[in-house]
Design a protein around this motif. Structure first.
Motif, PDB file in Angstrom:
ATOM      1  N   VAL A  32      -5.176  -4.727  -2.125  1.00 55.21           N
ATOM      2  CA  VAL A  32      -4.017  -4.615  -2.478  1.00 55.21           C
ATOM      3  C   VAL A  32      -3.106  -5.075  -3.557  1.00 55.21           C
ATOM      4  O   VAL A  32      -1.522  -3.758  -2.955  1.00 55.21           O
ATOM      5  CB  VAL A  32      -3.855  -5.505  -1.309  1.00 55.21           C
ATOM      6  CG1 VAL A  32      -1.981  -5.642  -0.510  1.00 55.21           C
ATOM      7  CG2 VAL A  32      -4.222  -5.180  -0.093  1.00 55.21           C
ATOM      8  N   LEU A  33      -3.119  -5.573  -4.138  1.00 50.92           N
ATOM      9  CA  LEU A  33      -2.372  -5.661  -5.385  1.00 50.92           C
ATOM     10  C   LEU A  33      -2.047  -4.730  -5.960  1.00 50.92           C
ATOM     11  O   LEU A  33      -1.631  -4.407  -6.677  1.00 50.92           O
ATOM     12  CB  LEU A  33      -2.776  -6.992  -5.691  1.00 50.92           C
ATOM     13  CG  LEU A  33      -3.254  -8.354  -5.421  1.00 50.92           C
ATOM     14  CD1 LEU A  33      -3.652  -9.395  -6.452  1.00 50.92           C
ATOM     15  CD2 LEU A  33      -1.252  -8.809  -5.407  1.00 50.92           C
ATOM     16  N   ALA A  34      -3.313  -3.751  -5.663  1.00 44.22           N
ATOM     17  CA  ALA A  34      -3.157  -2.562  -6.742  1.00 44.22           C
ATOM     18  C   ALA A  34      -2.218  -1.366  -6.584  1.00 44.22           C
ATOM     19  O   ALA A  34      -1.628  -0.799  -6.714  1.00 44.22           O
ATOM     20  CB  ALA A  34      -4.448  -2.502  -7.362  1.00 44.22           C
ATOM     21  N   HIS A  35      -2.378  -0.992  -5.220  1.00 45.74           N
ATOM     22  CA  HIS A  35      -1.563  -1.100  -4.347  1.00 45.74           C
ATOM     23  C   HIS A  35       0.461  -1.022  -4.033  1.00 45.74           C
ATOM     24  O   HIS A  35       0.953  -0.413  -4.355  1.00 45.74           O
ATOM     25  CB  HIS A  35      -2.116   0.487  -3.316  1.00 45.74           C
ATOM     26  CG  HIS A  35      -1.764  -0.483  -2.057  1.00 45.74           C
ATOM     27  ND1 HIS A  35      -1.271  -0.773  -0.883  1.00 45.74           N
ATOM     28  CD2 HIS A  35      -3.096  -0.978  -1.306  1.00 45.74           C
ATOM     29  CE1 HIS A  35      -1.383  -1.318  -0.687  1.00 45.74           C
ATOM     30  NE2 HIS A  35      -3.438  -1.586  -0.363  1.00 45.74           N
ATOM     31  N   GLY A  36       0.269  -2.067  -4.000  1.00 44.82           N
ATOM     32  CA  GLY A  36       1.567  -2.080  -3.578  1.00 44.82           C
ATOM     33  C   GLY A  36       1.988  -2.205  -1.960  1.00 44.82           C
ATOM     34  O   GLY A  36       3.451  -2.392  -2.390  1.00 44.82           O
ATOM     35  N   GLN A  37       1.247  -1.787  -1.568  1.00 43.94           N
ATOM     36  CA  GLN A  37       2.045  -1.751   0.300  1.00 43.94           C
ATOM     37  C   GLN A  37       1.627  -2.545   0.775  1.00 43.94           C
ATOM     38  O   GLN A  37       0.550  -3.034   1.532  1.00 43.94           O
ATOM     39  CB  GLN A  37       1.391  -0.450   0.317  1.00 43.94           C
ATOM     40  CG  GLN A  37       1.289   0.923  -0.454  1.00 43.94           C
ATOM     41  CD  GLN A  37       0.684   2.226   0.289  1.00 43.94           C
ATOM     42  OE1 GLN A  37       1.456   2.754   2.017  1.00 43.94           O
ATOM     43  NE2 GLN A  37       0.275   2.622  -0.263  1.00 43.94           N
ATOM     44  N   TYR A  38       2.886  -3.901   1.042  1.00 40.99           N
ATOM     45  CA  TYR A  38       2.537  -5.101   0.800  1.00 40.99           C
ATOM     46  C   TYR A  38       2.775  -5.373   2.413  1.00 40.99           C
ATOM     47  O   TYR A  38       2.205  -5.664   2.709  1.00 40.99           O
ATOM     48  CB  TYR A  38       3.320  -5.980   0.040  1.00 40.99           C
ATOM     49  CG  TYR A  38       2.745  -6.004  -1.331  1.00 40.99           C
ATOM     50  CD1 TYR A  38       1.653  -6.710  -1.671  1.00 40.99           C
ATOM     51  CD2 TYR A  38       4.098  -6.171  -2.480  1.00 40.99           C
ATOM     52  CE1 TYR A  38       1.468  -6.562  -3.244  1.00 40.99           C
ATOM     53  CE2 TYR A  38       3.349  -5.730  -3.822  1.00 40.99           C
ATOM     54  CZ  TYR A  38       2.081  -6.086  -3.934  1.00 40.99           C
ATOM     55  OH  TYR A  38       1.601  -6.176  -5.371  1.00 40.99           O
ATOM     56  N   ILE A  39       4.128  -4.336   3.143  1.00 42.84           N
ATOM     57  CA  ILE A  39       4.446  -4.541   4.607  1.00 42.84           C
ATOM     58  C   ILE A  39       3.657  -2.680   5.408  1.00 42.84           C
ATOM     59  O   ILE A  39       3.942  -1.822   5.061  1.00 42.84           O
ATOM     60  CB  ILE A  39       5.772  -4.252   4.392  1.00 42.84           C
ATOM     61  CG1 ILE A  39       6.300  -6.085   3.770  1.00 42.84           C
ATOM     62  CG2 ILE A  39       5.931  -3.728   6.188  1.00 42.84           C
ATOM     63  CD1 ILE A  39       5.911  -6.355   4.696  1.00 42.84           C
ATOM     64  N   LEU A  40       2.672  -3.140   6.206  1.00 39.29           N
ATOM     65  CA  LEU A  40       2.467  -2.052   6.938  1.00 39.29           C
ATOM     66  C   LEU A  40       1.228  -0.979   6.501  1.00 39.29           C
ATOM     67  O   LEU A  40       1.312   0.200   6.037  1.00 39.29           O
ATOM     68  CB  LEU A  40       3.237  -1.035   7.585  1.00 39.29           C
ATOM     69  CG  LEU A  40       3.998  -1.947   8.983  1.00 39.29           C
ATOM     70  CD1 LEU A  40       5.547  -0.682   9.509  1.00 39.29           C
ATOM     71  CD2 LEU A  40       3.266  -1.866  10.067  1.00 39.29           C
ATOM     72  N   GLY A  41       0.610  -1.446   4.950  1.00 43.01           N
ATOM     73  CA  GLY A  41       0.117  -1.186   4.345  1.00 43.01           C
ATOM     74  C   GLY A  41      -0.968   0.113   4.503  1.00 43.01           C
ATOM     75  O   GLY A  41      -1.573  -0.271   5.613  1.00 43.01           O
ATOM     76  N   PRO A  42      -2.237   0.351   4.651  1.00 40.58           N
ATOM     77  CA  PRO A  42      -2.973   1.310   4.419  1.00 40.58           C
ATOM     78  C   PRO A  42      -4.296   0.540   5.584  1.00 40.58           C
ATOM     79  O   PRO A  42      -4.864   0.999   6.744  1.00 40.58           O
ATOM     80  CB  PRO A  42      -4.129   1.970   2.995  1.00 40.58           C
ATOM     81  CG  PRO A  42      -3.542   1.391   2.099  1.00 40.58           C
ATOM     82  CD  PRO A  42      -1.805   0.474   2.689  1.00 40.58           C
ATOM     83  N   GLU A  43      -3.976  -1.411   4.888  1.00 42.53           N
ATOM     84  CA  GLU A  43      -5.229  -2.119   5.414  1.00 42.53           C
ATOM     85  C   GLU A  43      -4.968  -2.301   6.576  1.00 42.53           C
ATOM     86  O   GLU A  43      -5.539  -2.473   8.020  1.00 42.53           O
ATOM     87  CB  GLU A  43      -5.314  -3.322   4.258  1.00 42.53           C
ATOM     88  CG  GLU A  43      -6.126  -2.910   3.082  1.00 42.53           C
ATOM     89  CD  GLU A  43      -5.593  -2.416   2.126  1.00 42.53           C
ATOM     90  OE1 GLU A  43      -6.310  -2.420   1.110  1.00 42.53           O
ATOM     91  OE2 GLU A  43      -4.449  -2.029   2.355  1.00 42.53           O
ATOM     92  N   VAL A  44      -3.958  -2.319   6.789  1.00 45.57           N
ATOM     93  CA  VAL A  44      -2.688  -2.839   8.539  1.00 45.57           C
ATOM     94  C   VAL A  44      -3.483  -1.475   9.067  1.00 45.57           C
ATOM     95  O   VAL A  44      -4.034  -2.352  10.652  1.00 45.57           O
ATOM     96  CB  VAL A  44      -1.453  -2.890   8.225  1.00 45.57           C
ATOM     97  CG1 VAL A  44      -0.804  -2.786   9.931  1.00 45.57           C
ATOM     98  CG2 VAL A  44      -1.198  -3.674   7.128  1.00 45.57           C
ATOM     99  N   HIS A  45      -3.391  -0.272   8.544  1.00 49.62           N
ATOM    100  CA  HIS A  45      -3.873   0.770   9.976  1.00 49.62           C
ATOM    101  C   HIS A  45      -5.051   0.774  10.808  1.00 49.62           C
ATOM    102  O   HIS A  45      -6.296   0.985  11.304  1.00 49.62           O
ATOM    103  CB  HIS A  45      -3.408   1.929   9.252  1.00 49.62           C
ATOM    104  CG  HIS A  45      -1.868   1.919   8.934  1.00 49.62           C
ATOM    105  ND1 HIS A  45      -0.789   1.978  10.140  1.00 49.62           N
ATOM    106  CD2 HIS A  45      -0.833   2.132   7.952  1.00 49.62           C
ATOM    107  CE1 HIS A  45       0.483   1.986  10.022  1.00 49.62           C
ATOM    108  NE2 HIS A  45       0.272   1.708   8.427  1.00 49.62           N
ATOM    109  N   GLU A  46      -5.811   0.407   9.113  1.00 50.15           N
ATOM    110  CA  GLU A  46      -7.713   0.452   8.936  1.00 50.15           C
ATOM    111  C   GLU A  46      -7.997  -0.745  10.213  1.00 50.15           C
ATOM    112  O   GLU A  46      -8.477  -0.903  10.781  1.00 50.15           O
ATOM    113  CB  GLU A  46      -7.923  -0.066   7.834  1.00 50.15           C
ATOM    114  CG  GLU A  46      -9.282  -0.541   7.889  1.00 50.15           C
ATOM    115  CD  GLU A  46     -10.357  -0.320   6.619  1.00 50.15           C
ATOM    116  OE1 GLU A  46     -11.596  -0.853   5.864  1.00 50.15           O
ATOM    117  OE2 GLU A  46      -9.215  -0.288   5.865  1.00 50.15           O
TER     118      GLU A  46
END
Length: 382
Positions: A32-46
């Motif tokens: 997460v720190l690497a991609h920087g999408q802290y809101i609704l990033g890919p982990e949220v959808h996963e």
């Protein structure tokens, strides 16, 4: 060796769980720190996809807390002023707080003296009372899967169908629990859960989720959690809220989900140790028929308040964590007194004087569980 020489037993041990998860947790957070999408990033959808698959629900919408999950679900049904929302009197404050925030009236229902779940006969009686009075419109039932045990959803749904009421499963303490072989997540019209750190599946901060079989409801939940937006960020279709789950919390939950089945099994094993050691000493938790508990809380009933206080003192002296869930029924709380019609709810009113929660978490050893049970038994003269 005296009891005082044993190391303390914490009520909850998140540090031990974190150490056990080790490098995998760090990998998820670093991504997460690497991609920087802290809101609704890919982990949220996963996470949403994996949570829905875990409990067999058609749709999962992650949100910022279990309380926000409850609020979004009721907002979507346009429940508000003049509406009655029926809920158990013995549970956490959020269940009653949300209807009041929306202008609706919580109608408190007594609970079963052994399972602590909403009492079905009491529910029918409370609905009938509200209908006779004619001041409020019955709109919804919030059933609570208290302490990890599933509520009687077949019974709740039968009453709701007869009365034309929306059903909301407050599964904040019970994600992972099952009834009749089916995980909780689609027993009601909507299911809300919490990922508060102490929950069986907990984040490292607030978090929650909604589950539904309705694509239309899921779409509405997604809009409401993001300020009521439409197809674009600056198209505002309705009054919503800021209720999104942070991506870092999703990363934590994804890591914990990998070991969740094993942790649920471990919680059950500890509950069985307690059951065997305490069944002849006091009232152990009653199981709902044909169910699997998530064991968020293992709560026993002491004979009376004096014996409960003696047990607490003995556990504290032995360095054993414990807690009281809940010292007071909701309708007895000052914040809700004005919403209650004065109907006595004797079971909910009495539980707070006798109930005591013991440590139950996946990093508790068999030896520690037996020491908890032995200390409690000695405090009662056993």
């Amino acid at each position: 060796m005296n009891a005082e020489t044993f190391p303390p037993i914490p009520f909850l041990d998140l540090k031990a769980q974190q150490a056990r998860l080790g490098g995998r947790l760090r990998e998820r957070l670093d991504a997460v720190l690497a991609h920087g999408q802290y809101i609704l990033g890919p982990e949220v959808h996963e996470l949403e996809t994996r949570l829905a698959a875990f409990c067999g629900a058609a749709h999962c919408v992650s949100v910022s807390s279990g309380t926000d999950a409850l609020q979004i679900a009721l907002m979507a049904e346009e429940i508000g002023r003049g509406d009655a929302v029926f809920l158990p009197a013995f549970t956490y404050t959020a269940t009653a707080e949300v209807p009041l925030l929306l202008g609706a009236t919580p109608v408190f229902v007594d609970v079963d003296p052994r399972t602590f779940q909403i009492d079905l006969a009491g529910l029918e009686a409370r609905i009938a009372t509200v209908k006779r009075a004619g001041k409020l419109k019955p709109r919804a039932i919030i059933g609570v899967d208290l302490f990890g045990q599933p509520a009687d959803w077949a019974g709740i749904n039968a009453i709701a169908a007869q009365e034309g009421l929306f059903t909301l499963d407050d599964c904040a303490q019970s994600f992972g629990a099952a009834r009749s072989g089916a995980r909780l997540g689609k027993a009601a019209d909507a299911t809300a859960t919490s990922f508060f750190p102490s929950k069986p599946l907990g984040a490292y901060g607030d978090g929650g989720a909604l589950f539904t079989e309705s694509a239309a409801r899921a779409a509405l939940y997604r809009s409401l959690r993001t300020h009521g937006e439409g197809t674009t960020r600056y198209e505002v279709l309705r009054t919503g809220m800021n209720g999104r789950l942070d991506t870092l919390q999703a990363a934590v939950l994804l890591t914990k989900l990998e070991v969740f089945e094993a942790e649920l099994a471990r919680r059950e094993a500890i509950a069985q140790i307690y059951d065997a050691a305490l069944k002849d000493v006091l009232e152990i938790p009653a199981r709902m028929p044909d169910s699997q508990s998530a064991w968020a809380i293992y709560a026993v009933l002491l004979p009376d308040e004096a014996k409960r206080e003696a047990a607490k003192a003995a556990l504290a002296a032995a360095g054993i964590g414990h807690a009281v869930y809940y010292p007071r029924a909701l309708h007895q709380q000052p914040a809700y007194a004005g919403a209650h019609d004065g109907t006595p709810l004797p079971v909910a009113e009495g539980l707070g004087r006798r109930i005591l929660a013991l440590p139950i978490h996946p990093d508790l050893s068999d030896e520690q569980a037996r020491r908890v049970a032995a200390t409690l038994t000695r405090s009662l003269g056993g």
